[in-house]
Structures are given as structure tokens and as C-alpha cells.
Design a protein around this motif. Sequence first.
Motif, PDB file in Angstrom:
ATOM      1  N   ASP A  99       6.029   8.250   0.929  1.00 50.72           N
ATOM      2  CA  ASP A  99       4.771   7.965   1.600  1.00 50.72           C
ATOM      3  C   ASP A  99       5.008   7.001   2.746  1.00 50.72           C
ATOM      4  N   THR A 100       3.955   6.708   3.500  1.00 51.33           N
ATOM      5  CA  THR A 100       4.121   5.888   4.699  1.00 51.33           C
ATOM      6  C   THR A 100       4.376   4.425   4.379  1.00 51.33           C
ATOM      7  N   ALA A 101       4.161   4.018   3.118  1.00 55.40           N
ATOM      8  CA  ALA A 101       4.433   2.634   2.720  1.00 55.40           C
ATOM      9  C   ALA A 101       5.892   2.440   2.314  1.00 55.40           C
ATOM     10  N   GLY A 102       6.666   3.532   2.268  1.00 51.08           N
ATOM     11  CA  GLY A 102       8.074   3.423   1.919  1.00 51.08           C
ATOM     12  C   GLY A 102       8.396   3.709   0.475  1.00 51.08           C
ATOM     13  N   HIS A 103       7.374   4.044  -0.341  1.00 56.24           N
ATOM     14  CA  HIS A 103       7.645   4.417  -1.730  1.00 56.24           C
ATOM     15  C   HIS A 103       8.382   5.746  -1.775  1.00 56.24           C
ATOM     16  N   ARG A 104       9.230   5.898  -2.768  1.00 53.42           N
ATOM     17  CA  ARG A 104      10.020   7.125  -2.902  1.00 53.42           C
ATOM     18  C   ARG A 104      10.264   7.425  -4.375  1.00 53.42           C
TER      19      ARG A 104
END
Length: 346
Positions: A99-104
Amino acid sequence: MKHARLLLAMVLAAAAANCDKKTKATGAPTPGAPTPGTPTQGTPAAPTPGKVGSATAGPLLQKVSTSTLYLGAKDGEYNTLLELSSGTINVGATIDGVDTAGHRLSFKVTKIAVDKPDPDSGGDKQVDAQRLSKGEKGAVDLSIVSGSMRDFGGTFFLVDAGAALPADVGAAADAETQAAADANGIVTCTLDGAPWPANVYSSGSAFYKNGIKMLKIAEPYFSITLLANKAPDGRQLMFAVRGWTPTTGKLDAKQVEVAFTGSATGVQADEKFYGFKAGKEYSAANVAVEVTRWELKRPDQARADITFSTKVLDLKAAISGKGGDTHEFANCKIANLAVAVHERNE
């Protein structure tokens, strides 16, 4: 304990308007069965050496969300319907959700069923396959390899293992997400002297004209929930107003209860509980709320403009009566707040 019940009642009231029913499913996804994701933003999944840290932009496979990714037969298993915009997905491959928050997180593809024309019915039927290619539609079964779905509360993208989200896609997704959030109300707020970016939580504002039966509240009940929108901050600010008649003007502080809960770091162990309620235990706290616009658009929805300031006190300190840590919100505004109006109390 009555102070603890304050927070519990407010959390339950917010949940009443935002309940997600978890449904187990096998085979093709069942519409309306959401994942167990939560609105609380978590911390990014731990980086995998050679993947996240050195990620390069790769083919964008699909945009999905936690409301269109469905529970599988076992924990950690999901299925979803995909129409690939680019790339290819193979059974046995590992793909990532980012996602755009950097979660993976990473999934293993365990099964694919591609939509194929069915001459007998004139429609489509799903046929087991080893691959889903660009332009094709199908159902894909996924099993989590690493990371946690708890970190995802909305839209994310399926990409090749280790790939980053293309910058233009991320920027467009952020803009789309914020536009959708602004439709519920535009929030500008200051927390402890610094801007606190927040949105009105989806369906997080409601006016119950005849109370809420499940909470044994028989009087009119107005609630607002704001959620921090910058990771890793996962805190929520909740207002509850009892016995209020919809009108413009300043609210009586004795009618207002406030709860500020969650973690600024996104780590569950760091969660704190602050609040305000009329009473001597909260003498170090205060609240001022004014409704400057209330417009009933239709029987089940209103639009409002609200300004507020509040100082909230650590709940444990309030219970002990010993004073304690506070947070202060000042010069906060909610413009064009969407309020769901409920006639029934069930």
C-alpha cells in the motif's frame, strides 16, 4: 469502573455503525464477506532481505481492498476475483500486497480459476488453470507467507514479489483515498500544538434519534469518530453527545463525552486511553463543541459543520484522581460532515 464504561460505550457505539461480519468461504468469493482487517493502521511488515529494501517497480497486477479479499477455508487463506491490468500470475508463485504507506505482505498463489465463455449458458464458467494473464478475469486463492493483514485497512495493490508500488500509481491512490475520505467530512485539527492529520472514519458519524437499544441508551445520541490518517499513527478521537436536539450553537459540556484511544506508533503495546467526561475526576480536562451548520439532506442523512477544542486526561489518572498526562486538541474543524441519521434504535 464507570469511567471505563464511558470508553466501552463509545467504542461500541462507533462499532455499531461500522460492523464487519466475518464469513468463512470456500471456492469462489462470496460478495459481502470482508476480511478481518481493522481500521487501526499497523506498522509496516518486517522487510524481507533482497525484497522490500531493494524493491524496484514492477508490473502492477491488480488493485484490491480488504473489502474485496475474502476469507478462505483456513486462517491466512483468502480468495479474490481479479482482472489483470498487466503482468501474469501463476499457481505456486509468490506475489506481494503493498500500500502507499509502505506496508507489505506476501502471498503464495495456491489456485486459479479463469473465466471462460460457456456456450451452453451463454455466459462464463470458471475453469481451473495454471495461469491468469493480462486481460483475463478469474478467481485466485492466496495464502499468506509473510506479513499481516492487520496492517491493511483499505486499498492495496498486488505486485510481483519484491516490487515497489510505481510512484504515479501510489500518488493517484493517495489522491483517490483522500477524496473518498473528504466526502465524509474535511478535518483540520491541531494536537498538542502541531497539525494532526485525520479523517472522519467511514460511517463514523451518526445521530440516533431514539437512542441505541443495544447500549441501553434511550435518549438521542450523536457520535463522531476521527481516525489519524498518517501511518503509523493509529489513534482515534471519539465524541459522544447525549440528549442533543439537532440545532446550531454551542453544546453543553455536560452532554459531551470524549475518548482518545490507540497508539501513536502503531504498536499495540503502546496503546493509551484518554478521555473527558463531566465530573470532578476530569477537572484537568475540558471540551468545547459548536455546531455551526446542521442541514438535513434526506431523512437518513444530514450535513454539518463543527468546531471543537478539547483537553483529554489519561483514563487511569482520572480513575485514581491523581491527575496525569493530557493531550490537547485546539482550533479543530470538521467541514461538511456526513451524518447518518437513524430513526430506529436497533
